[in-house]
Design a protein around this motif. Structure first.
Motif, PDB file in Angstrom:
ATOM      1  N   GLN A  17       0.827  -1.202   0.000  1.00 35.11           N
ATOM      2  CA  GLN A  17       0.000   0.000   0.000  1.00 35.11           C
ATOM      3  C   GLN A  17       0.863   1.254   0.000  1.00 35.11           C
ATOM      4  O   GLN A  17       0.609   2.205  -0.747  1.00 35.11           O
ATOM      5  CB  GLN A  17      -0.914  -0.013   1.233  1.00 35.11           C
ATOM      6  N   GLU A  27      -2.437   5.375  -4.931  1.00 31.41           N
ATOM      7  CA  GLU A  27      -3.411   5.191  -3.858  1.00 31.41           C
ATOM      8  C   GLU A  27      -3.398   6.369  -2.888  1.00 31.41           C
ATOM      9  O   GLU A  27      -3.846   6.245  -1.756  1.00 31.41           O
ATOM     10  CB  GLU A  27      -3.099   3.895  -3.082  1.00 31.41           C
ATOM     11  N   HIS A  41      -9.464   2.949   3.015  1.00 28.99           N
ATOM     12  CA  HIS A  41     -10.016   1.636   2.693  1.00 28.99           C
ATOM     13  C   HIS A  41     -10.780   1.105   3.913  1.00 28.99           C
ATOM     14  O   HIS A  41     -10.186   0.888   4.976  1.00 28.99           O
ATOM     15  CB  HIS A  41      -8.894   0.671   2.316  1.00 28.99           C
ATOM     16  N   ARG A  94     -12.686   3.620  -0.507  1.00 27.63           N
ATOM     17  CA  ARG A  94     -13.052   2.306  -1.025  1.00 27.63           C
ATOM     18  C   ARG A  94     -13.728   1.540   0.099  1.00 27.63           C
ATOM     19  O   ARG A  94     -13.115   1.288   1.133  1.00 27.63           O
ATOM     20  CB  ARG A  94     -11.824   1.549  -1.533  1.00 27.63           C
ATOM     21  N   VAL A 148      -7.766  -3.920   4.075  1.00 30.59           N
ATOM     22  CA  VAL A 148      -8.380  -2.639   4.407  1.00 30.59           C
ATOM     23  C   VAL A 148      -7.656  -2.040   5.605  1.00 30.59           C
ATOM     24  O   VAL A 148      -6.953  -2.736   6.345  1.00 30.59           O
ATOM     25  CB  VAL A 148      -9.889  -2.796   4.730  1.00 30.59           C
TER      26      VAL A 148
END
Length: 289
Positions: free
Chosen positions: A80, A89, A94, A123, A141
């Protein structure tokens, strides 16, 4: 050694059942079993005791669990962060959230959170509690939003996660207005939650605490509170439903109490996150909650 083996290990440790874990991992049970055995061969010891009732961690498996979960999260966090550095990103949050909160609580809560800190991108993954827990454990997440009760801890190590209460709710035993229960000792028709449901865990714990619980007969089960609400409206039985979900039907009189207020269950709405550092934007969001 493969990352997928650690993810399988975490899933089986959480579910305690090969078929449920294989379903969570979207593979057949024979393939899943082979991957667990491959991990055990690599480690050199058995990590699970296998019985007809399911699978339980051996002493070696329990010793390994925390490190396996932390390693998996760190690998996904590394990915990430690399994406954020590359700009793919950046400033994206998330979330995993259980179905009922995704539809009712989450939209308004996020709008309120944005007043203090604008959010560029979100998201949201909506699923049952078991899948949401697995997503948080696996690093898919950053945050998990769910109903929580003090007597029913989540199925992951508490020391590896922080949480904040971001709202409150009630689970209320509700039925269609036209239902009339038979007198006497006949069990009440229950619209129940499946094992994958976090709300089901809470209701089951509440009933276990009662010296004289009501006589119930489960006539239908689902992990979706919205499905149980629809079945209740059809007069198929009663269900413990989140007030945030059923409020319009309560206000209109379409749903009424099946049991008195003693059987209401107060619950928190909590946001969980790993103790390990998140992205700078996610940390800023958390700090301002």
């Amino acid at each position: 050694m493969e990352l997928v083996w650690l993810e399988d290990f975490n899933a089986l440790a959480q579910s305690g059942n090969f078929s449920r874990a294989a379903e969570l991992r979207h593979v057949t049970q024979p393939a899943f079993s082979r991957r667990i055995r491959a991990l055990e061969t690599w480690v050199g010891v058995d990590l699970f005791d296998r019985t007809t009732q399911g699978a339980t961690l051996t002493d070696a498996g329990r010793h390994m669990l925390g490190s396996a979960q932390e390693m998996t999260r760190r690998l996904y966090q590394m990915r990430q962060e690399a994406r954020e550095v590359a700009g793919k990103e950046a400033r994206t949050l998330h979330f995993a959230a259980t179905h009922s909160l995704s539809f009712t609580f989450f939209p308004g809560w996020v709008r309120a959170a944005e007043r203090s800190s604008p959010i560029e991108a979100i998201r949201l993954h909506s699923d049952n509690m078991r899948v949401c827990e697995q997503m948080l454990l696996g690093g898919d997440v950053q945050f998990l939003l769910c109903h929580q009760h003090p007597d029913v801890p989540p199925q992951f190590a508490a020391q590896s996660f922080h949480s904040k209460v971001v709202g409150s709710d009630w689970l209320m035993p509700l039925q269609a207005q036209q239902i009339e229960h038979s007198s006497g000792t006949e069990p009440l028709s229950l619209l129940g939650y499946t094992a994958e449901s976090g709300l089901g865990r809470i209701v089951s714990a509440r009933l276990r605490q009662e010296a004289s619980p009501p006589s119930l007969h489960t006539v239908f089960s689902s992990h979706l509170a919205a499905v149980l609400l629809s079945m209740a409206l059809e007069g198929k039985g009663f269900a413990w439903l989140p007030k945030t979900l059923a409020e319009p039907e309560i206000a209109s009189g379409k749903l009424v109490r099946a049991l008195d207020e003693h059987w209401d269950i107060p619950v928190e709405i909590r946001l969980f996150r790993p103790t390990m550092a998140l992205s700078a934007f996610a940390e800023e969001f958390w700090a301002k909650l």
